[in-house]
Motif scaffolding. Structure first.
Motif, mmCIF file in Angstrom:
data_model
loop_
_atom_site.group_PDB
_atom_site.id
_atom_site.type_symbol
_atom_site.label_atom_id
_atom_site.label_comp_id
_atom_site.label_asym_id
_atom_site.label_seq_id
_atom_site.Cartn_x
_atom_site.Cartn_y
_atom_site.Cartn_z
ATOM 1 N N ALA A 1 -55.747 17.567 -29.505
ATOM 2 C CA ALA A 1 -56.417 17.663 -28.116
ATOM 3 C C ALA A 1 -56.122 16.486 -27.641
ATOM 4 C CB ALA A 1 -57.878 18.006 -28.362
ATOM 5 N N PHE A 2 -56.330 15.384 -28.472
ATOM 6 C CA PHE A 2 -56.071 13.898 -27.728
ATOM 7 C C PHE A 2 -54.411 13.881 -27.377
ATOM 8 C CE2 PHE A 2 -54.915 9.261 -28.298
ATOM 9 C CZ PHE A 2 -55.554 8.919 -27.141
ATOM 10 N N THR A 3 -53.661 14.389 -28.004
ATOM 11 C CA THR A 3 -52.292 14.403 -27.524
ATOM 12 C C THR A 3 -51.784 15.144 -26.398
ATOM 13 O OG1 THR A 3 -51.432 14.082 -29.990
ATOM 14 C CG2 THR A 3 -49.792 14.672 -28.294
ATOM 15 N N ASP A 4 -52.684 16.336 -26.201
ATOM 16 C CA ASP A 4 -52.441 17.253 -25.188
ATOM 17 C C ASP A 4 -53.000 16.401 -24.014
ATOM 18 O OD1 ASP A 4 -51.377 19.041 -26.805
ATOM 19 O OD2 ASP A 4 -53.098 20.319 -26.895
ATOM 20 N N MET A 5 -54.127 15.781 -24.127
ATOM 21 C CA MET A 5 -54.756 15.048 -23.052
ATOM 22 C C MET A 5 -53.814 13.771 -22.539
ATOM 23 S SD MET A 5 -58.776 14.506 -23.923
ATOM 24 C CE MET A 5 -59.936 16.349 -24.195
ATOM 25 N N ILE A 6 -53.208 13.312 -23.311
ATOM 26 C CA ILE A 6 -52.268 12.198 -23.003
ATOM 27 C C ILE A 6 -51.068 12.846 -22.083
ATOM 28 C CG2 ILE A 6 -50.597 10.634 -23.686
ATOM 29 C CD1 ILE A 6 -52.231 10.057 -26.183
ATOM 30 N N THR A 7 -50.683 13.954 -22.429
ATOM 31 C CA THR A 7 -49.577 14.514 -21.737
ATOM 32 C C THR A 7 -50.222 15.123 -20.458
ATOM 33 O OG1 THR A 7 -48.736 15.729 -23.876
ATOM 34 C CG2 THR A 7 -48.119 16.546 -21.727
ATOM 35 N N ILE A 8 -51.251 15.764 -20.254
ATOM 36 C CA ILE A 8 -51.835 16.195 -18.967
ATOM 37 C C ILE A 8 -52.220 15.211 -18.203
ATOM 38 C CG2 ILE A 8 -53.793 17.404 -18.001
ATOM 39 C CD1 ILE A 8 -53.896 19.147 -20.396
ATOM 40 N N PRO B 1 -52.368 12.803 -11.072
ATOM 41 C CA PRO B 1 -52.592 11.488 -10.270
ATOM 42 C C PRO B 1 -53.772 10.681 -10.751
ATOM 43 C CG PRO B 1 -52.858 13.241 -8.968
ATOM 44 C CD PRO B 1 -52.770 13.782 -10.177
ATOM 45 N N GLY B 2 -53.378 9.464 -11.164
ATOM 46 C CA GLY B 2 -54.573 8.349 -11.402
ATOM 47 C C GLY B 2 -54.217 7.603 -12.672
ATOM 48 N N PRO B 3 -54.926 6.723 -13.080
ATOM 49 C CA PRO B 3 -54.790 5.786 -14.277
ATOM 50 C C PRO B 3 -54.854 6.637 -15.400
ATOM 51 C CG PRO B 3 -55.954 4.743 -12.809
ATOM 52 C CD PRO B 3 -55.995 6.096 -12.296
ATOM 53 N N LEU B 4 -53.854 6.321 -16.562
ATOM 54 C CA LEU B 4 -54.050 7.230 -17.895
ATOM 55 C C LEU B 4 -55.732 7.062 -18.643
ATOM 56 C CD1 LEU B 4 -51.990 8.879 -19.921
ATOM 57 C CD2 LEU B 4 -52.086 6.431 -21.131
ATOM 58 N N ALA B 5 -56.135 5.910 -18.718
ATOM 59 C CA ALA B 5 -57.329 5.821 -19.257
ATOM 60 C C ALA B 5 -58.406 6.608 -18.589
ATOM 61 C CB ALA B 5 -57.806 4.358 -19.449
ATOM 62 N N VAL B 6 -58.490 6.499 -17.073
ATOM 63 C CA VAL B 6 -59.412 7.166 -16.304
ATOM 64 C C VAL B 6 -59.392 8.749 -16.574
ATOM 65 C CG1 VAL B 6 -60.166 7.519 -13.801
ATOM 66 C CG2 VAL B 6 -59.609 5.181 -14.761
ATOM 67 N N ASN B 7 -58.066 9.099 -16.627
ATOM 68 C CA ASN B 7 -57.829 10.752 -16.717
ATOM 69 C C ASN B 7 -58.231 11.108 -18.001
ATOM 70 O OD1 ASN B 7 -56.736 10.905 -14.195
ATOM 71 N ND2 ASN B 7 -54.751 10.560 -14.851
ATOM 72 N N ILE B 8 -58.044 10.347 -19.113
ATOM 73 C CA ILE B 8 -58.569 10.819 -20.418
ATOM 74 C C ILE B 8 -59.920 10.562 -20.519
ATOM 75 C CG2 ILE B 8 -58.490 9.916 -22.839
ATOM 76 C CD1 ILE B 8 -55.306 9.344 -22.536
ATOM 77 N N SER B 9 -60.490 9.621 -19.880
ATOM 78 C CA SER B 9 -62.145 9.602 -20.152
ATOM 79 C C SER B 9 -62.712 10.869 -19.446
ATOM 80 C CB SER B 9 -62.616 8.251 -19.333
ATOM 81 O OG SER B 9 -62.302 8.311 -18.087
ATOM 82 N N THR B 10 -62.276 11.157 -18.311
ATOM 83 C CA THR B 10 -62.679 12.255 -17.563
ATOM 84 C C THR B 10 -62.313 13.646 -18.391
ATOM 85 O OG1 THR B 10 -61.865 11.336 -15.455
ATOM 86 C CG2 THR B 10 -62.478 13.661 -15.403
ATOM 87 N N PHE B 11 -61.310 13.629 -18.958
ATOM 88 C CA PHE B 11 -61.011 14.865 -19.791
ATOM 89 C C PHE B 11 -62.047 15.002 -20.955
ATOM 90 C CE2 PHE B 11 -56.525 15.090 -18.180
ATOM 91 C CZ PHE B 11 -56.824 15.800 -17.105
ATOM 92 N N VAL B 12 -62.157 13.750 -21.824
ATOM 93 C CA VAL B 12 -63.088 13.837 -22.954
ATOM 94 C C VAL B 12 -64.277 14.056 -22.641
ATOM 95 C CG1 VAL B 12 -64.140 12.358 -24.617
ATOM 96 C CG2 VAL B 12 -61.574 12.040 -24.154
ATOM 97 N N GLY B 13 -64.953 13.476 -21.249
ATOM 98 C CA GLY B 13 -66.452 13.726 -21.007
ATOM 99 C C GLY B 13 -66.400 15.068 -20.864
ATOM 100 N N LEU B 14 -65.581 15.760 -19.947
ATOM 101 C CA LEU B 14 -65.752 17.003 -19.632
ATOM 102 C C LEU B 14 -65.939 17.973 -20.949
ATOM 103 C CD1 LEU B 14 -65.643 19.006 -17.166
ATOM 104 C CD2 LEU B 14 -63.148 19.408 -17.257
ATOM 105 N N GLN B 15 -65.040 17.708 -21.805
ATOM 106 C CA GLN B 15 -64.950 18.308 -22.920
ATOM 107 C C GLN B 15 -66.470 18.139 -23.827
ATOM 108 O OE1 GLN B 15 -61.535 18.481 -25.197
ATOM 109 N NE2 GLN B 15 -62.434 19.619 -26.907
#
Length: 184
Positions: free
Chosen positions: A44-51, A56-70
């Motif tokens: 799931a982490f690898t998939d989140m990096i890909t997505i 758009p947006g910084p990688l760390a911010v996007n990953i934080s959003t995806f993790v928080g949402l999940q």
């Protein structure tokens, strides 16, 4: 500690130590969200990096959003994103004021050089982690690791197409995504 507060504090920490940004922070995020707190799986982490790379947006911010949402839905996504961003905003303001005041200082210039070197090391570590995750399915090398030769072939083919025919990178990502869907 409540789940939302825990998410906020973890992503405040990630934002605080996101020196180098983007790829440099991937091993740190992975250590916290995959290994220490086991909020998400390695896949799931690898998939989140890909997505995150495609949105758009910084990688760390996007990953934080995806993790928080999940982990905690919309409130979790909002607090995780806030935690990741607010640290960087505060540090940026402080660094701007510091370097504006001491921009002629040899020590300030050398401090920046040291930070650049550390960032490069973190980026190299992140690249190695991504390569291992892609080709071995894990971030650790072991004798039992099985190489995904199809992923290696797609990488080499993509590099050749990109360098030789100068294909648009977005089109290349779409095509490799289609290839990946077809071979799965």
């Amino acid at each position: 500690m409540g789940e939302l507060l825990h998410l906020l504090l973890v992503f405040l920490q990630i934002g605080l130590f996101s020196i180098g940004g983007g790829y440099a922070i991937i091993p740190f995020i992975q250590d916290l969200v995959v290994e220490k707190y086991t909020w998400i799986s390695q896949q799931a982490f690898t998939d989140m990096i890909t997505i995150s790379q495609m949105t758009p947006g910084p990688l760390a911010v996007n990953i934080s959003t995806f993790v928080g949402l999940q982990i905690a839905g919309i409130p979790g996504a909002m607090l995780s994103t806030f935690g990741c961003v607010i640290s960087g905003v505060g540090i940026s303001i402080l660094l701007y004021r510091f370097f504006k005041r001491f921009n002629q200082s040899v020590y300030a210039v050398e401090s920046l050089n040291v930070l650049k070197a550390a960032s490069l090391g973190l980026i190299i570590s992140a690249a190695a982690t991504l390569l291992l995750l892609t080709f071995l399915g894990t971030s650790a090398i072991s004798v039992a690791s099985k190489v995904d030769w199809m992923a290696v072939t797609v990488l080499i083919g993509s590099l050749i197409v990109l360098r030789k025919w100068k294909m648009n990178p977005i089109l290349l990502m779409v095509l490799t995504g289609i290839v990946g869907a077809l071979i799965q």
